[in-house]
Design a protein around this motif. Sequence first.
Motif, PDB file in Angstrom:
ATOM      1  N   THR A 148       0.837  -1.207   0.000  1.00  0.00           N
ATOM      2  CA  THR A 148       0.000   0.000   0.000  1.00  0.00           C
ATOM      3  C   THR A 148       0.866   1.248   0.000  1.00  0.00           C
ATOM      4  O   THR A 148       0.624   2.198  -0.757  1.00  0.00           O
ATOM      5  N   THR A 171       1.255   4.189  -3.069  1.00  0.00           N
ATOM      6  CA  THR A 171       1.147   5.651  -2.977  1.00  0.00           C
ATOM      7  C   THR A 171       2.388   6.320  -3.574  1.00  0.00           C
ATOM      8  O   THR A 171       2.293   7.399  -4.165  1.00  0.00           O
ATOM      9  N   LEU A 208      -9.419   7.473  -1.505  1.00  0.00           N
ATOM     10  CA  LEU A 208      -9.498   7.862  -0.096  1.00  0.00           C
ATOM     11  C   LEU A 208      -8.687   6.917   0.784  1.00  0.00           C
ATOM     12  O   LEU A 208      -8.065   7.348   1.765  1.00  0.00           O
ATOM     13  N   PHE A 209      -8.671   5.633   0.441  1.00  0.00           N
ATOM     14  CA  PHE A 209      -7.861   4.677   1.203  1.00  0.00           C
ATOM     15  C   PHE A 209      -6.376   5.040   1.110  1.00  0.00           C
ATOM     16  O   PHE A 209      -5.652   5.010   2.121  1.00  0.00           O
ATOM     17  N   VAL A 252      -5.149   7.914   0.667  1.00  0.00           N
ATOM     18  CA  VAL A 252      -4.901   9.194   1.336  1.00  0.00           C
ATOM     19  C   VAL A 252      -4.598   8.988   2.812  1.00  0.00           C
ATOM     20  O   VAL A 252      -3.917   9.814   3.436  1.00  0.00           O
ATOM     21  N   GLY A 253      -5.039   7.886   3.392  1.00  0.00           N
ATOM     22  CA  GLY A 253      -4.931   7.651   4.831  1.00  0.00           C
ATOM     23  C   GLY A 253      -3.516   7.456   5.333  1.00  0.00           C
ATOM     24  O   GLY A 253      -2.603   7.107   4.570  1.00  0.00           O
ATOM     25  N   PRO A 254      -3.293   7.647   6.642  1.00  0.00           N
ATOM     26  CA  PRO A 254      -1.949   7.529   7.239  1.00  0.00           C
ATOM     27  C   PRO A 254      -1.384   6.119   7.190  1.00  0.00           C
ATOM     28  O   PRO A 254      -0.163   5.935   7.279  1.00  0.00           O
ATOM     29  N   TRP A 255      -2.263   5.096   7.082  1.00  0.00           N
ATOM     30  CA  TRP A 255      -1.783   3.715   6.992  1.00  0.00           C
ATOM     31  C   TRP A 255      -1.032   3.465   5.689  1.00  0.00           C
ATOM     32  O   TRP A 255      -0.333   2.468   5.562  1.00  0.00           O
ATOM     33  N   TYR A 314       1.603  15.237   4.911  1.00  0.00           N
ATOM     34  CA  TYR A 314       0.398  15.905   5.404  1.00  0.00           C
ATOM     35  C   TYR A 314       0.713  17.337   5.834  1.00  0.00           C
ATOM     36  O   TYR A 314      -0.104  18.249   5.633  1.00  0.00           O
TER      37      TYR A 314
END
Length: 488
Positions: free
Chosen positions: A226, A230, A433-434, A436-439, A449
């Motif tokens: 993941t 990104t 959106l997934f 975009v998350g911190p994970w 960020y």
Amino acid sequence: MATLKHDEAQEEQGELKRVLGPGLLLLFIVGDILGAGVYAVTGDMISNVGGIAWVPFVLAFVVATLTAFSYLELVTKYPQAAGAALYTHKAFGIHFATFIVAFAVICSGITSAATSSNVVAGNLLAGLHETFSTTDGLGWFDIPTGSTAQLVVALLFMGFLAAINLRGVGESVKFNVVLTGIEMAALAIVIVIGFVAVGRGSAEGDIANLVVFEDQNEKGMFLAVTVATTIAFFAMVGFEDSVNMVEETKEPQKIFPKMMLSGLGIACLIYVLVVVAVIAVLPLNYDSGSEGILLHVVRVGAPSLPIDEIFPYMTVFAVANTALINMLMASRCVYGLARQRVLPTALGAVLPKRRSPWTAILFTTLLAVVLIIVVNRLSGNSVVSALSGTTGLLLLGVFAVVNVACLVLKQRADKTFFRAPFWVPVAGAVLCLFLVGPWARTDSQMIQYKIAGAMLLLGVVLWAVTYIVNRATGQGAPRIDVDRLDQD
């Protein structure tokens, strides 16, 4: 005579000349996607997941393709050049939301150009070292290649871009074809060297490593892939810029879908082949330093050929074009918002003779320079990783909005020439959106960020100041005319 009258009517109405056929549009899209991405992120991806770095490229391609379907439905339904800001305004009709999307796109152009400037700096210094150094080159003088030298060159390069921008640059699609040819030639060299080295058995890597997963951050395969996706996403962006060419494309409703999807597929295939070449030539723990891993594939894979002396300059030429296009886009959008009194009107000033938006150019250049210095000197992070990741973060947010806008606009009776299946924008929005998350980021990547938040906050502050001034002078709240956003 009828044709002449039609052309004159088009000019009077301010329409753009439709010069792009399928071939030129495809080359524009491929060239815009290839750009700086693969030079900037390939080594970072391998350090995160090892030999399976081709997997994140494929996954990033899937996410980009889902979003491309939404873009295609919207661009054929509303064939105007304002892109994501236009679709947001059509779907929601909220001027502030439209502004945030427009400013996020501006910020992504600035961070992308800042990334490119560092890639240019690293490869240019490496090329000059090969050419002039006392150890490897002509023996005239040594070229420093450390972090300080790279920072200085990156800043000088941003100044160079600003000077070109101030002079006034008319974009030529035919010139883009030449630059795309250089980009593809450079990547073709990497791919051919990789496969030849494997065939001769002279490579230091191992083709079997393509199925090897290495987890340096101890996140597990799912989260590690993941994170790498990104990172890879930065290399897949650019296709969305093609919607700004819709008013200059012949029969856009007919050729846009085929060319955009073909361009994405070609870019993904090239990226996967590049990863195969890198893994085949270099060991997984290879450290390329600041020069870029593709240059080292050329050096290690073809040590008896002088290609490594030419390759850095080819990459500089290709990446520099990406940076120039990004800064042109960012400065013109800032200018457009200022002219509409959405940003301070001082950012809408133009040079009397050149007619170039000098305050918008200086503003975007200064912002890029500050980003490079702060990230490079104060954060302790890789400036390329931090800024390329921020570009991806901003655009993932924009793409999520575009996918939702596509869902909203599906409910309207506007004429549609291309329709994405309902599940496509749903899946596109969820995946964006997934990511975009911190994970989807390591601890060191959390700076993305902060960078994105600071830039968007600056935009909101400028918008608020303009709002207050407009109200005080009786001009009302800032309102964006998306149909004229990109017009000079």
